[in-house]
Design a protein around this motif. Structure first.
Motif, PDB file in Angstrom:
ATOM      1  N   THR A  53       0.811  -1.219   0.000  1.00 38.31           N
ATOM      2  CA  THR A  53       0.000   0.000   0.000  1.00 38.31           C
ATOM      3  C   THR A  53       0.848   1.273   0.000  1.00 38.31           C
ATOM      4  N   TYR A  54       2.171   1.120  -0.019  1.00 40.98           N
ATOM      5  CA  TYR A  54       3.064   2.272   0.023  1.00 40.98           C
ATOM      6  C   TYR A  54       3.751   2.507  -1.318  1.00 40.98           C
ATOM      7  N   ALA A  55       3.759   3.742  -1.729  1.00 44.93           N
ATOM      8  CA  ALA A  55       4.659   4.143  -2.804  1.00 44.93           C
ATOM      9  C   ALA A  55       6.060   4.232  -2.204  1.00 44.93           C
TER      10      ALA A  55
ATOM     11  N   SER B 154      14.711   7.921  -7.655  1.00 43.46           N
ATOM     12  CA  SER B 154      13.731   7.106  -8.371  1.00 43.46           C
ATOM     13  C   SER B 154      12.549   6.800  -7.457  1.00 43.46           C
ATOM     14  N   GLY B 155      11.374   6.579  -8.075  1.00 43.67           N
ATOM     15  CA  GLY B 155      10.193   6.238  -7.309  1.00 43.67           C
ATOM     16  C   GLY B 155       9.366   5.190  -8.033  1.00 43.67           C
ATOM     17  N   ILE B 156       8.519   4.518  -7.269  1.00 43.47           N
ATOM     18  CA  ILE B 156       7.682   3.467  -7.840  1.00 43.47           C
ATOM     19  C   ILE B 156       6.344   3.440  -7.114  1.00 43.47           C
ATOM     20  N   ARG B 157       5.282   3.295  -7.901  1.00 44.04           N
ATOM     21  CA  ARG B 157       3.943   3.249  -7.335  1.00 44.04           C
ATOM     22  C   ARG B 157       3.682   1.921  -6.634  1.00 44.04           C
ATOM     23  N   GLN B 158       2.561   1.836  -5.942  1.00 47.95           N
ATOM     24  CA  GLN B 158       2.259   0.684  -5.110  1.00 47.95           C
ATOM     25  C   GLN B 158       2.251  -0.627  -5.901  1.00 47.95           C
ATOM     26  N   SER B 159       1.679  -0.605  -7.076  1.00 47.93           N
ATOM     27  CA  SER B 159       1.584  -1.833  -7.878  1.00 47.93           C
ATOM     28  C   SER B 159       2.864  -2.139  -8.636  1.00 47.93           C
ATOM     29  N   GLY B 160       3.733  -1.152  -8.735  1.00 42.51           N
ATOM     30  CA  GLY B 160       4.964  -1.326  -9.497  1.00 42.51           C
ATOM     31  C   GLY B 160       4.825  -1.002 -10.970  1.00 42.51           C
ATOM     32  N   SER B 161       3.635  -0.613 -11.373  1.00 37.28           N
ATOM     33  CA  SER B 161       3.388  -0.376 -12.792  1.00 37.28           C
ATOM     34  C   SER B 161       3.898   0.982 -13.268  1.00 37.28           C
TER      35      SER B 161
ATOM     36  N   TYR C 104       0.565   7.694   0.367  1.00 37.08           N
ATOM     37  CA  TYR C 104      -0.113   8.441  -0.679  1.00 37.08           C
ATOM     38  C   TYR C 104       0.762   9.582  -1.152  1.00 37.08           C
ATOM     39  N   VAL C 105       0.911   9.696  -2.458  1.00 37.40           N
ATOM     40  CA  VAL C 105       1.654  10.832  -3.018  1.00 37.40           C
ATOM     41  C   VAL C 105       1.162  11.077  -4.440  1.00 37.40           C
ATOM     42  N   ILE C 106       0.984  12.341  -4.753  1.00 38.33           N
ATOM     43  CA  ILE C 106       0.607  12.666  -6.129  1.00 38.33           C
ATOM     44  C   ILE C 106       1.877  12.753  -6.966  1.00 38.33           C
ATOM     45  N   ILE C 107       1.729  12.541  -8.259  1.00 32.50           N
ATOM     46  CA  ILE C 107       2.897  12.442  -9.128  1.00 32.50           C
ATOM     47  C   ILE C 107       3.790  13.673  -9.014  1.00 32.50           C
ATOM     48  N   SER C 108       3.176  14.848  -8.963  1.00 30.85           N
ATOM     49  CA  SER C 108       3.959  16.087  -8.931  1.00 30.85           C
ATOM     50  C   SER C 108       4.770  16.235  -7.657  1.00 30.85           C
ATOM     51  N   ALA C 109       4.427  15.484  -6.623  1.00 35.74           N
ATOM     52  CA  ALA C 109       5.135  15.591  -5.347  1.00 35.74           C
ATOM     53  C   ALA C 109       6.065  14.417  -5.088  1.00 35.74           C
ATOM     54  N   MET C 110       6.160  13.527  -6.037  1.00 35.78           N
ATOM     55  CA  MET C 110       6.917  12.299  -5.810  1.00 35.78           C
ATOM     56  C   MET C 110       8.409  12.557  -5.622  1.00 35.78           C
ATOM     57  N   THR C 111       8.909  13.638  -6.182  1.00 40.21           N
ATOM     58  CA  THR C 111      10.338  13.918  -6.076  1.00 40.21           C
ATOM     59  C   THR C 111      10.710  14.691  -4.824  1.00 40.21           C
TER      60      THR C 111
ATOM     61  N   SER D 215      11.245  15.150  -0.863  1.00 36.75           N
ATOM     62  CA  SER D 215      11.492  14.330   0.320  1.00 36.75           C
ATOM     63  C   SER D 215      10.418  14.536   1.383  1.00 36.75           C
ATOM     64  N   SER D 216       9.807  15.710   1.420  1.00 38.56           N
ATOM     65  CA  SER D 216       8.765  15.997   2.410  1.00 38.56           C
ATOM     66  C   SER D 216       7.493  15.191   2.178  1.00 38.56           C
ATOM     67  N   SER D 217       7.378  14.545   1.031  1.00 39.11           N
ATOM     68  CA  SER D 217       6.196  13.727   0.729  1.00 39.11           C
ATOM     69  C   SER D 217       6.241  12.365   1.405  1.00 39.11           C
ATOM     70  N   TYR D 218       7.380  11.987   1.954  1.00 38.90           N
ATOM     71  CA  TYR D 218       7.566  10.635   2.481  1.00 38.90           C
ATOM     72  C   TYR D 218       7.566  10.626   4.005  1.00 38.90           C
ATOM     73  N   ASN D 219       6.849   9.644   4.539  1.00 41.04           N
ATOM     74  CA  ASN D 219       6.672   9.559   5.989  1.00 41.04           C
ATOM     75  C   ASN D 219       7.727   8.702   6.679  1.00 41.04           C
ATOM     76  N   TYR D 220       8.248   7.728   5.941  1.00 40.83           N
ATOM     77  CA  TYR D 220       9.144   6.746   6.546  1.00 40.83           C
ATOM     78  C   TYR D 220      10.448   6.668   5.753  1.00 40.83           C
ATOM     79  N   TRP D 221      11.549   6.519   6.498  1.00 46.18           N
ATOM     80  CA  TRP D 221      12.872   6.503   5.891  1.00 46.18           C
ATOM     81  C   TRP D 221      13.710   5.374   6.441  1.00 46.18           C
ATOM     82  N   GLY D 222      14.525   4.786   5.572  1.00 46.10           N
ATOM     83  CA  GLY D 222      15.518   3.830   6.009  1.00 46.10           C
ATOM     84  C   GLY D 222      16.742   4.549   6.532  1.00 46.10           C
ATOM     85  N   GLN D 223      17.724   3.785   6.992  1.00 44.41           N
ATOM     86  CA  GLN D 223      18.890   4.370   7.662  1.00 44.41           C
ATOM     87  C   GLN D 223      19.961   4.829   6.685  1.00 44.41           C
TER      88      GLN D 223
END
Length: 125
Positions: free
Chosen positions: A30-32, A48-55, A100-107, A109-117
């Motif tokens: 359920t996560y982009a 790079s980014g990828i939608r939930q389904s990978g499509s 959830y993220v709209i295409i225009s905001a995908m790039t 960093s503030s659009s993302y809630n969770y981050w790896g190390q």
């Protein structure tokens, strides 16, 4: 969701690396997802980014044609295959997730809630 990035290392210019980002939890699909990178003194940069389904996938111009993002929702993992690496690709690479993220905001960093190390990628010339 908790993210664990791995796969970084030292490689010569022209070489390849594959980064992995494993996510905890049962809602990974359920996560982009996205990869960002950062060098000292600079802002975190979208790779790079990828939608939930990978499509649907998205790339920064600087990596287009060299990097490929993919995901395996059964394994709760997103990958970044990096080919034809250049010294300017040297950075700490972070994976990120958002429900959830709209295409225009995908790039952004503030659009993302969770981050790896982060995982260090060093490309020598």
């Amino acid at each position: 969701v908790q993210l664990q990035a791995s796969g970084g290392g030292l490689v010569q210019a022209g070489g390849s690396l594959r980064l992995s980002c494993a996510a905890s939890g049962r809602t990974f699909s359920t996560y982009a997802m996205a990869w960002f990178r950062q060098t000292p003194g600079k802002e975190r940069e979208f790779v790079s980014g990828i939608r939930q389904s990978g499509s649907n996938t998205y790339y920064a111009d600087s990596v287009k044609g060299r990097f490929t993002i993919s995901r395996d929702n059964a394994k709760n993992t997103v990958y970044l295959q990096m080919n034809s690496l250049k010294p300017e690709d040297t950075a700490v690479y972070y994976c990120a997730a958002t429900p959830y993220v709209i295409i225009s905001a995908m790039t952004k960093s503030s659009s993302y809630n969770y981050w790896g190390q982060g995982t260090q990628v060093t490309v020598s010339s």
